[in-house]
Design a protein around this motif. Structure first.
Motif, short mmCIF file in Angstrom:
data_model
loop_
_atom_site.label_atom_id
_atom_site.label_comp_id
_atom_site.label_asym_id
_atom_site.label_seq_id
_atom_site.Cartn_x
_atom_site.Cartn_y
_atom_site.Cartn_z
N TYR A 114 0.78 -1.28 -0.11
CA TYR A 114 0.02 -0.01 0.00
C TYR A 114 0.93 1.39 0.05
O TYR A 114 0.36 2.02 -0.53
N ARG A 115 2.00 1.26 0.68
CA ARG A 115 3.11 2.40 0.75
C ARG A 115 3.24 2.44 -0.83
O ARG A 115 3.24 3.70 -1.12
N ARG A 142 1.67 1.68 -3.79
CA ARG A 142 0.59 1.95 -4.36
C ARG A 142 0.30 3.42 -4.14
O ARG A 142 0.13 4.04 -5.17
N ARG A 143 0.36 4.02 -2.81
CA ARG A 143 0.05 5.44 -2.77
C ARG A 143 1.04 6.53 -3.60
O ARG A 143 0.87 7.29 -4.09
N GLU A 201 0.28 5.43 -7.84
CA GLU A 201 -0.99 5.62 -8.18
C GLU A 201 -1.26 7.41 -8.02
O GLU A 201 -1.91 7.79 -9.14
N CYS A 202 -1.33 7.52 -6.91
CA CYS A 202 -1.58 9.19 -6.63
C CYS A 202 -0.77 9.95 -7.62
O CYS A 202 -1.40 10.92 -7.91
N SER A 204 -6.43 12.75 -7.15
CA SER A 204 -5.28 12.23 -6.32
C SER A 204 -5.51 12.11 -4.85
O SER A 204 -5.22 11.12 -4.44
N ASN A 243 -5.80 8.78 -2.53
CA ASN A 243 -4.92 8.52 -1.56
C ASN A 243 -5.96 8.18 -0.19
O ASN A 243 -5.66 7.34 0.47
N ASP A 244 -7.01 8.88 0.26
CA ASP A 244 -7.89 8.57 1.08
C ASP A 244 -8.61 7.19 0.79
O ASP A 244 -8.70 6.38 1.97
N LEU A 252 -7.08 4.51 -0.57
CA LEU A 252 -6.13 3.79 -0.39
C LEU A 252 -5.84 3.54 1.12
O LEU A 252 -5.58 2.46 1.61
N VAL A 253 -5.94 4.61 1.72
CA VAL A 253 -5.51 4.48 3.38
C VAL A 253 -6.75 3.74 3.90
O VAL A 253 -6.55 3.03 4.77
N GLU A 270 -6.40 0.15 3.16
CA GLU A 270 -5.29 -0.60 3.65
C GLU A 270 -5.81 -0.95 5.24
O GLU A 270 -5.62 -1.97 5.71
#
Length: 224
Positions: free
Chosen positions: A84-85, A87-88, A91-92, A195, A199-200, A202-203, A206
């Protein structure tokens, strides 16, 4: 083309087919893979299949134990956090700097439409596959083949982790509308907002996965 090059190309193709099966969620974490069955279904030799196994083992997707054979890995909690780190970061940034007329936009739209259709018929594994396609399209906005390849490997790892949870409805349902919102912001010429929304997303994803995953590991008595 030399016989060595041809053999390597075949191995690469077989490895990609196996990787795609993982991305599509066809195999569960810890599942043992049958060499004989795969050789027959893929119409390849054991040596070619074993070389493809070695490639995916190096990528952290499969594991090999003496006298037990090859099986799908059970990812650790630490590896999910790392995924996830990354990915952020990827992707973002890709979304924030994406060209609004990029061909990947059409693939993002198609993935959202497919997810909605799957949701309507309660095909939650299909929703998960559509979700994977959406995020692959987001990364394609960066126009980097290296990133595309690396991200494909990351998604295969993540899909393996999803398999341990055994609740695709709980896992995928919340993100159909989130993907719609991210797409709408990007289409409206608001890549920075898209973006931040991603990010929100993905957080949130996760945290949800780690909580559910930790519970599942505890139930199975598996150390993360």
């Amino acid at each position: 083309m030399s016989s060595i090059a041809e053999a390597q190309n075949l191995t690469d193709r077989i490895a990609e087919l196996l990787r795609e099966k993982l991305i599509l969620g066809e195999w569960a974490p810890g599942q043992r893979l049958s060499e004989a069955a795969l050789c027959e279904s893929l119409d390849v030799s054991r040596s070619t299949l074993r070389e493809a196994f070695r490639m995916l083992t190096k990528e952290g997707l499969l594991s090999h134990e003496p006298n037990k054979g090859v099986s799908v890995v059970v990812p650790s909690i630490a590896s999910i956090i790392d995924i996830y780190r990354v990915r952020r970061m990827i992707e973002c940034q890709a979304l924030a700097q994406g060209y609004p007329m990029h061909p990947a936009l059409e693939r993002m739209r198609a993935a959202v439409a497919h997810a909605l259709a799957c949701r309507d018929r309660e095909d939650w594994l299909g929703v998960g596959t559509a979700n994977i396609a959406f995020h692959k399209a987001v990364v394609e906005l960066a126009d980097s083949e290296r990133l595309n390849v690396m991200f494909s490997h990351l998604l295969a790892e993540l899909r393996v982790a999803f398999g341990l949870m055994q609740d695709p409805h709980f896992l995928h349902a919340p993100y159909v509308e989130m993907n719609q919102q991210i797409l709408a912001l990007f289409e409206a010429g608001k890549p920075d907002q898209a973006s931040r929304a991603l990010n929100d997303y993905l957080v949130h994803s996760e945290r949800l996965i780690l909580a559910a995953y930790a519970r599942r590991l505890a139930e199975k008595g598996i150390k993360g």
